[in-house]
Design a protein around this motif. Structure first.
Motif, short mmCIF file in Angstrom:
data_model
loop_
_atom_site.label_atom_id
_atom_site.label_comp_id
_atom_site.label_asym_id
_atom_site.label_seq_id
_atom_site.Cartn_x
_atom_site.Cartn_y
_atom_site.Cartn_z
N SER A 87 -38.50 -4.98 23.79
CA SER A 87 -38.92 -3.63 23.46
C SER A 87 -38.13 -3.11 22.26
CB SER A 87 -38.72 -2.70 24.66
OG SER A 87 -39.60 -3.03 25.71
N GLY A 88 -38.74 -2.16 21.54
CA GLY A 88 -38.08 -1.58 20.38
C GLY A 88 -38.78 -1.95 19.09
N LEU A 89 -38.05 -1.93 17.99
CA LEU A 89 -38.61 -2.25 16.68
C LEU A 89 -38.95 -3.73 16.61
CD1 LEU A 89 -39.23 -1.19 13.77
CD2 LEU A 89 -36.92 -1.97 13.16
N GLN A 90 -40.22 -4.04 16.28
CA GLN A 90 -40.68 -5.43 16.17
C GLN A 90 -40.67 -5.89 14.71
OE1 GLN A 90 -41.90 -7.02 19.34
NE2 GLN A 90 -40.62 -5.26 19.85
N ALA A 91 -41.05 -4.99 13.83
CA ALA A 91 -41.09 -5.27 12.39
C ALA A 91 -41.08 -3.94 11.66
CB ALA A 91 -42.33 -6.08 12.01
N SER A 137 -44.25 0.30 10.30
CA SER A 137 -43.34 -0.17 11.32
C SER A 137 -44.10 -0.47 12.61
CB SER A 137 -42.24 0.86 11.61
OG SER A 137 -41.37 0.99 10.51
N ILE A 138 -43.68 -1.51 13.32
CA ILE A 138 -44.29 -1.87 14.60
C ILE A 138 -43.23 -1.68 15.69
CG2 ILE A 138 -45.41 -3.66 15.96
CD1 ILE A 138 -46.21 -5.02 13.32
N VAL A 139 -43.56 -0.87 16.68
CA VAL A 139 -42.63 -0.55 17.76
C VAL A 139 -43.32 -0.78 19.10
CG1 VAL A 139 -41.29 1.28 18.88
CG2 VAL A 139 -41.37 1.15 16.38
N SER A 140 -42.61 -1.35 20.07
CA SER A 140 -43.17 -1.58 21.40
C SER A 140 -42.28 -1.00 22.48
CB SER A 140 -43.35 -3.09 21.65
OG SER A 140 -44.22 -3.66 20.70
N ASN A 152 -56.38 3.46 8.28
CA ASN A 152 -56.16 4.88 8.57
C ASN A 152 -54.85 5.40 7.99
OD1 ASN A 152 -58.30 5.98 10.71
ND2 ASN A 152 -57.91 3.83 11.20
N ASN A 153 -54.23 4.59 7.13
CA ASN A 153 -52.98 4.98 6.47
C ASN A 153 -51.88 5.38 7.46
OD1 ASN A 153 -54.02 4.69 3.76
ND2 ASN A 153 -55.16 6.59 4.09
N CYS A 154 -51.78 4.62 8.53
CA CYS A 154 -50.75 4.88 9.53
C CYS A 154 -49.42 4.28 9.07
CB CYS A 154 -51.15 4.29 10.88
SG CYS A 154 -52.61 5.07 11.61
N ASP A 155 -48.34 4.91 9.48
CA ASP A 155 -47.01 4.46 9.10
C ASP A 155 -46.31 3.72 10.23
OD1 ASP A 155 -47.07 6.13 6.59
OD2 ASP A 155 -47.15 7.72 8.10
N LEU A 156 -46.85 3.87 11.45
CA LEU A 156 -46.20 3.24 12.59
C LEU A 156 -47.25 2.84 13.63
CD1 LEU A 156 -42.85 4.23 14.22
CD2 LEU A 156 -44.81 3.82 15.71
N VAL A 157 -47.14 1.62 14.11
CA VAL A 157 -47.98 1.10 15.19
C VAL A 157 -47.12 1.07 16.45
CG1 VAL A 157 -49.07 -0.98 16.11
CG2 VAL A 157 -49.55 -0.25 13.77
#
Length: 271
Positions: free
Chosen positions: A26-30, A95-98, A57-62
């Motif tokens: 869990s946490g920051l993936q990339a 950024s990808i966060v889980s 959609n011009n998102c900054d974080l997944v």
């Protein structure tokens, strides 16, 4: 300016990262903790369809429930996952966060949300834990055990679960006329908690990804099993995260758009 690290701090108040299982990621993936965040998209899995939606959609974080990676990769190939997702993240500043097992275990997390969804009340935990980041009176641990509003039988509970989760099918082990009062649940893959269920006072275990020999053991104990599938037990996490993150973002005074990715489907098709 709101940065990725600020979103991680907010998520830590919802599902503390220190309660995640040791094997989890869990946490920051990339991405980059200092990248600015104006728009977030939420999904169950880090998939190419989700990453493309984030880009379009011009998102900054997944934000997802399931991590991009659960084990260390020996090399990153941009032609296949997880490399293809990492390439999009790097090229477009996403950024990808889980939040995975920490959200499963957290008080008012995914297991509690799932329990309410299927009509299970007064829950307690299978494996209760303590965390320095959560108040002592809050429930933390994998799985839940609770009670129906009124005594029922297995067949009625099966129909209730199918309707409440909007499922076309599920797998059942046990006598359909079995009296049911107490129910154990575990979102995702619940095989690791089977012994805890069998030793508990619960009549039925509702989870996903159960195996043949696990079902046989449930039969031997004259109990019941309802396997709703991994996807069936967790796809509602998108709504849960949307609601909880929206509240803490508003409370923090952040001007951030949050979008739900609703195009995910169960990878299994019954034919």
């Amino acid at each position: 300016m709101v940065r990725t690290k600020d979103i991680l701090e907010l998520l830590n108040t919802i599902a503390p990262f220190d309660i995640a299982e040791d094997w989890d990621n869990s946490g920051l993936q990339a991405g980059n903790l200092n990248w600015e965040v104006k728009k977030i998209i939420i999904g169950l899995d880090v998939s190419m369809s989700l990453m493309n939606a984030a880009k379009q959609n011009n998102c900054d974080l997944v934000l997802t429930h399931h991590p991009l990676m659960l084990r260390a990769e020996k090399f990153i190939d941009f032609n296949k996952m997880p490399g293809s997702a990492i390439e999009i993240a790097a090229r477009h500043g996403i950024s990808i966060v889980s939040v995975h097992t920490n959200l499963d275990k957290a008080n008012d997390g995914l297991n509690d949300y799932f329990a309410k969804k299927i009509g299970i009340k007064k829950t307690k935990g299978f494996l209760i834990e303590n965390s320095s980041s959560m108040p002592a009176n809050e429930l933390i641990g994998m799985g839940r055990i609770g009670y129906l509003n009124s005594p029922s039988v297995l067949k009625q509970l099966v129909l209730q679960v199918k309707e409440n989760l909007n499922l076309t099918h599920l797998r059942v082990t046990g006598d359909m006329d079995l009296p049911v009062t107490s129910v154990a649940i575990c979102t995702g893959s619940g095989g690791s908690l089977l012994d805890d269920f069998l030793e508990s006072g619960a009549d039925v275990y509702i989870t996903g990804d159960m195996k043949y020999h696990e079902a046989r053991r449930v039969e031997e104990y004259s109990k019941a099993l309802i396997d709703v599938g991994h996807f069936g037990s967790e796809h509602m996490v998108v709504d849960l995260l949307f609601d909880k993150l929206s509240r803490v973002v508003q409370k923090a005074g952040y001007n951030i758009q949050i979008k739900r990715f609703k195009k995910e489907k169960d990878p299994f098709t019954i034919v």
